[in-house]
Write an enzyme that holds these catalytic residues in place. Structure first.
Site, PDB file in Angstrom:
ATOM      1  N   ASP A  15       0.848  -1.183   0.000  1.00 17.74           N
ATOM      2  CA  ASP A  15       0.000   0.000   0.000  1.00 17.74           C
ATOM      3  C   ASP A  15       0.887   1.238   0.000  1.00 17.74           C
ATOM      4  O   ASP A  15       1.915   1.266   0.680  1.00 17.74           O
ATOM      5  CB  ASP A  15      -0.922   0.028   1.221  1.00 17.74           C
ATOM      6  CG  ASP A  15      -1.901   1.185   1.149  1.00 17.74           C
ATOM      7  OD1 ASP A  15      -2.856   1.110   0.343  1.00 17.74           O
ATOM      8  OD2 ASP A  15      -1.705   2.180   1.875  1.00 17.74           O
ATOM      9  N   MET A  28       5.589   9.885  -3.451  1.00 16.21           N
ATOM     10  CA  MET A  28       5.174   8.784  -2.595  1.00 16.21           C
ATOM     11  C   MET A  28       5.712   9.120  -1.207  1.00 16.21           C
ATOM     12  O   MET A  28       6.922   9.252  -1.029  1.00 16.21           O
ATOM     13  CB  MET A  28       5.745   7.459  -3.109  1.00 16.21           C
ATOM     14  CG  MET A  28       5.384   6.264  -2.264  1.00 16.21           C
ATOM     15  SD  MET A  28       5.719   4.653  -3.070  1.00 16.21           S
ATOM     16  CE  MET A  28       7.513   4.589  -2.998  1.00 16.21           C
ATOM     17  N   HIS A 174      -5.567   4.215   6.262  1.00 14.35           N
ATOM     18  CA  HIS A 174      -4.733   5.075   5.403  1.00 14.35           C
ATOM     19  C   HIS A 174      -3.337   5.257   5.976  1.00 14.35           C
ATOM     20  O   HIS A 174      -2.627   6.194   5.619  1.00 14.35           O
ATOM     21  CB  HIS A 174      -5.404   6.418   5.102  1.00 14.35           C
ATOM     22  CG  HIS A 174      -6.622   6.258   4.254  1.00 14.35           C
ATOM     23  ND1 HIS A 174      -6.576   5.877   2.931  1.00 14.35           N
ATOM     24  CD2 HIS A 174      -7.935   6.395   4.551  1.00 14.35           C
ATOM     25  CE1 HIS A 174      -7.796   5.793   2.446  1.00 14.35           C
ATOM     26  NE2 HIS A 174      -8.643   6.099   3.420  1.00 14.35           N
ATOM     27  N   ASP A 179      -2.714  -0.733   6.122  1.00 13.92           N
ATOM     28  CA  ASP A 179      -3.521  -1.079   4.953  1.00 13.92           C
ATOM     29  C   ASP A 179      -2.907  -2.226   4.159  1.00 13.92           C
ATOM     30  O   ASP A 179      -3.632  -3.047   3.581  1.00 13.92           O
ATOM     31  CB  ASP A 179      -3.763   0.150   4.084  1.00 13.92           C
ATOM     32  CG  ASP A 179      -4.654   1.179   4.780  1.00 13.92           C
ATOM     33  OD1 ASP A 179      -5.188   0.870   5.864  1.00 13.92           O
ATOM     34  OD2 ASP A 179      -4.809   2.284   4.238  1.00 13.92           O
TER      35      ASP A 179
END
Length: 196
Positions: A15, A28, A174, A179
């Site tokens: 994730d 990211m 999140h 996740d």
């Protein structure tokens, strides 16, 4: 002639939390991974999703971000600018980790849905290390897996339409590692599910 032995696939749930829709202009900010299980010609063996994991928070690579995207993860860009790992170092550590956990098999990244996470992960791997431990196409989308087993059109699928017994009991927070673990549990349930 005997049939060649099938090389095992080692499924790694990944994730990504990012501050925009695409890598390059946007960053990211964190990624988490959890080994979901291993599959060979004899079948699939699930792993405990929280047993073997990887997590890093990264220094942003640009000044651009989409406030709504950043708000999803709740990560602090200013803190990451000061404390986040350098992408090259983090991605090299991740590549070594993937190779270690998939010894004797071929690693496959899996996600729900995988497209967004794969786009960032693959771009970052190629940009900062020049290679991907998953190759160019070692990616499995759980949404597609479910749609195929449920015999549904892909665009008709959402987690809320899936049988409750397939879903993870873990919350979707999140936080990339939370996740990834949640998705690994979903993947294990999907692999065990015979479909309709």
């Amino acid at each position: 002639m005997g049939q060649a032995r099938v090389r095992a696939s080692v499924y790694v749930s990944v994730d990504v939390e990012a501050d925009g829709p695409i890598p390059g202009p946007y960053s990211m900010l964190s990624f988490g991974a959890a080994v979901a299980g291993r599959q060979d010609a004899d079948g699939y063996v699930a792993a405990a999703p929280e047993a073997v994991t990887f997590y890093r928070e990264l220094r942003p690579i640009s000044a651009e971000f989409v406030p709504e995207a950043l708000a999803v993860s709740g990560l602090d860009r200013e803190r990451l600018l000061a404390e986040g790992a350098q992408p090259e170092a983090a991605l090299r550590e991740f590549t070594a980790w993937v190779r270690e956990v998939s010894r004797g098999g071929q690693p496959v990244m899996c996600g729900y849905p995988a497209a967004y996470d794969w786009t960032f992960l693959y771009w970052y791997l190629m940009r900062f290390t020049g290679e991907s431990p998953f190759g160019h196409s070692g990616c499995l989308d759980m949404k597609t897996l479910y749609a195929t087993k449920a015999r549904l059109p892909l665009r008709a699928v959402a987690k809320r339409t899936m049988p409750a017994g397939l879903l993870s009991r873990r919350p979707h927070t999140h936080h990339a590692l939370d996740d990834a673990i949640e998705q690994a549990e979903l993947f294990n349930n999907l692999m065990a599910w015979p479909g309709v």
